[in-house]
Motif scaffolding. Structure first.
Motif, PDB file in Angstrom:
ATOM      1  N   TYR A 263       0.821  -1.210   0.000  1.00 34.04           N
ATOM      2  CA  TYR A 263       0.000   0.000   0.000  1.00 34.04           C
ATOM      3  C   TYR A 263       0.857   1.262   0.000  1.00 34.04           C
ATOM      4  O   TYR A 263       1.974   1.285   0.520  1.00 34.04           O
TER       5      TYR A 263
ATOM      6  N   ASP B  23      -1.783  -2.213   6.649  1.00 32.72           N
ATOM      7  CA  ASP B  23      -2.766  -1.122   6.719  1.00 32.72           C
ATOM      8  C   ASP B  23      -3.628  -1.224   7.970  1.00 32.72           C
ATOM      9  O   ASP B  23      -4.753  -0.730   8.006  1.00 32.72           O
TER      10      ASP B  23
ATOM     11  N   LYS C  16      -5.553   5.900  -1.525  1.00 33.53           N
ATOM     12  CA  LYS C  16      -4.871   4.694  -1.037  1.00 33.53           C
ATOM     13  C   LYS C  16      -4.653   3.772  -2.227  1.00 33.53           C
ATOM     14  O   LYS C  16      -5.606   3.327  -2.862  1.00 33.53           O
TER      15      LYS C  16
ATOM     16  N   ASP D 205      -3.290   0.276  -3.889  1.00 29.64           N
ATOM     17  CA  ASP D 205      -2.997  -1.133  -3.635  1.00 29.64           C
ATOM     18  C   ASP D 205      -2.155  -1.632  -4.805  1.00 29.64           C
ATOM     19  O   ASP D 205      -2.673  -1.844  -5.913  1.00 29.64           O
TER      20      ASP D 205
END
Length: 485
Positions: free
Chosen positions: A383, A435, A401, A403
């Motif tokens: 992440y 996370d 965010k 990924d």
């Protein structure tokens, strides 16, 4: 003529606060014991909007102390270098002696980053300017040269090796000519290793990357501009010969420290920045083994661009993977701050066997201030986090965010008129998942003209809690969580 970097929430605040009664919405997780700190430019004296550069404002550190599920205080303090201390009427700051290289640069405030290391709180800046030590309550102690082990200024972007706790850094200064310095600060706060690296000329090397095996240098085409510097420091009758002298020296020999210092001192606080886009300068990245030297650096060409901030880097077999926020240009048409087109999230894979770099676009949305779980600096990560940027510098209303395992992203919008700054990740425990924890950062509300320290669940990006400040925190640069030791 106005400047966007002196308007709206770029405008400086005029007061230092110590506030111990803070309203909280939601909750503050009990495991958070420490201070969230954020640094940024905040001009104290009147400035000229026609020449003011966002990067040159006097430094101001903001902090919120969290403990036992409570917000104990909010403080904001100017970093009291001699210039600021003189304006505030307190005389020179303690330990404000000038060191041999950055002499004359002490008029420029440590305004870019703030970290904790070896029991000290340090306000940081780049370009040969001194770091400053602060107390836990953000009052200025004085210049920091790591107990005399690293004279000559530091950098805004050291990286802590999660395995050793040491700080790795790359520092530049136009007075060094065509050399930058790689340094390692040990856990006791002393330099244990320094190496000078030769680059093409005199670049603005804002940041660097670190992996488990390598140090990566970004030698990109934003360079010290003799014309800008001379126009700022010399009377008109002397400008032409001075430009010739400075141009001849840069990138060929080290500028004598008294000359560089005299020029830097006249540039002074809250003025222009003498770095410009240089289309004649090659764009390249250098890869050096951590314990290597100048002769061990391998250089690889990339498409011309500028990188302020890598997100992270890691080793992958015979390759080094770099994830960076890429600007197409910098300080070409807009010379008062970032504003040269969309800043995108890119991946550069350096194939050490083939001797080439694969450049990929990961996200074409404008963004900046990328961060990763600090426990994974230099390691493969899943992440990463960044904030939306509207026009090169002004924050949008969202946090991203990313990924990297799935190639997907999640967007958290704070709503119209609410602008987040850089968000940092704090794990729920030392062994928590990547996370599992909170993201924290300041969010400015244009309607109330106030800021909140906002805590998000790092997994879902939902709000966990918000500490409401009775003041605003201007758009600035970098912050970090400083846990209680």
């Amino acid at each position: 003529m106005g400047s966007q970097f002196l308007e709206d929430n770029f405008a400086p605040v005029s007061q230092e606060h110590t506030i111990t009664e803070l309203e909280v919405t939601g909750r503050i997780p009990e495991h958070l014991d420490g201070r969230y700190l954020r640094n940024g430019p905040n001009p104290l004296s009147e400035v000229d909007p026609a020449t003011y550069h966002w990067f040159m404002g006097d430094g101001m550190v903001h902090g919120v102390r969290l403990r036992d599920g409570k917000a104990e205080w909010y403080r904001n303090r100017w970093v009291r270098n001699p210039f600021v201390a003189g304006l505030l009427g307190g005389g020179p700051s303690p330990r404000a002696e000038r060191n041999e290289v950055s002499c004359g640069l002490d008029a420029i405030g440590a305004n870019t980053n703030v970290i904790s290391h070896a029991g000290k709180t340090l306000a940081l800046i780049e370009a040969g300017v001194s770091a400053y030590e602060l107390t836990d309550e953000l009052d200025t102690v004085g210049q920091c040269d790591f107990d005399g082990t690293l004279p000559g200024g530091y950098t805004a972007h050291p990286k802590r090796d999660p395995a050793t706790g040491e700080l790795h850094a790359v520092s530049y200064f136009f007075g060094r000519g065509n050399r930058v310095q790689y340094s390692v600060i040990d856990v006791h706060g002393h330099a244990r290793h320094t190496v000078d690296i030769e680059v093409t000329g005199s670049p603005m090397m804002h940041d660097f990357s670190l992996t488990e095996k390598y140090v990566v240098f970004y030698d990109l085409p934003v360079t010290f501009d003799a014309e800008s510097a001379v126009n700022l420091t010399m009377p008109p009758v002397l400008r032409t010969p001075a430009k010739l002298v400075v141009s001849a020296l840069l990138g060929r020999v080290r500028i004598p420290d008294p000359i560089a210092a005299r020029a830097a001192g006249r540039i002074g606080s809250n003025g222009d920045l003498p770095y410009r886009w240089n289309p004649r300068y090659p764009a390249r990245i250098g890869v050096m083994p951590r314990e290597g030297g100048n002769a061990d650096v391998r250089w690889f060409e990339v498409e011309p661009c500028y990188v302020f901030h890598p997100l992270n880097a890691y080793d992958d077999g015979d390759s080094v993977v770099l994830e960076v926020v890429r600007h197409p240009k910098m300080f070409d048409r807009e010379v008062h701050g970032p504003g040269e087109g969309a800043s995108t999230l890119d991946r550069w894979t350096v194939d050490l066997s083939a001797g080439k770099v694969l450049e990929e676009r990961l996200d074409d949305r404008g963004q900046e201030f990328p961060r990763v779980d600090e426990r994974l600096v230099g390691r493969r990560h899943r992440y990463g986090y960044s904030i939306a940027i509207a026009d090169g510098a002004t924050p949008g209303d969202s946090v991203y965010k990313h990924d990297f395992r799935t190639g997907s992203s999640v967007v958290r919008s704070f709503g119209r008129g609410r602008q987040p700054g850089e968000f940092v990740f704090v794990p729920a425990s030392p062994g928590a998942a990547e996370d599992e924890g909170v993201l924290m950062g300041f969010v400015f509300d244009a309607a109330t003209r106030r800021s909140d320290l906002t805590l998000l669940d790092a997994e879902t990006l939902e709000t966990v809690g918000a500490i409401h400040l009775p003041a605003r925190v201007p758009h600035g640069f970098h912050g970090n969580w400083a846990p209680t030791e």
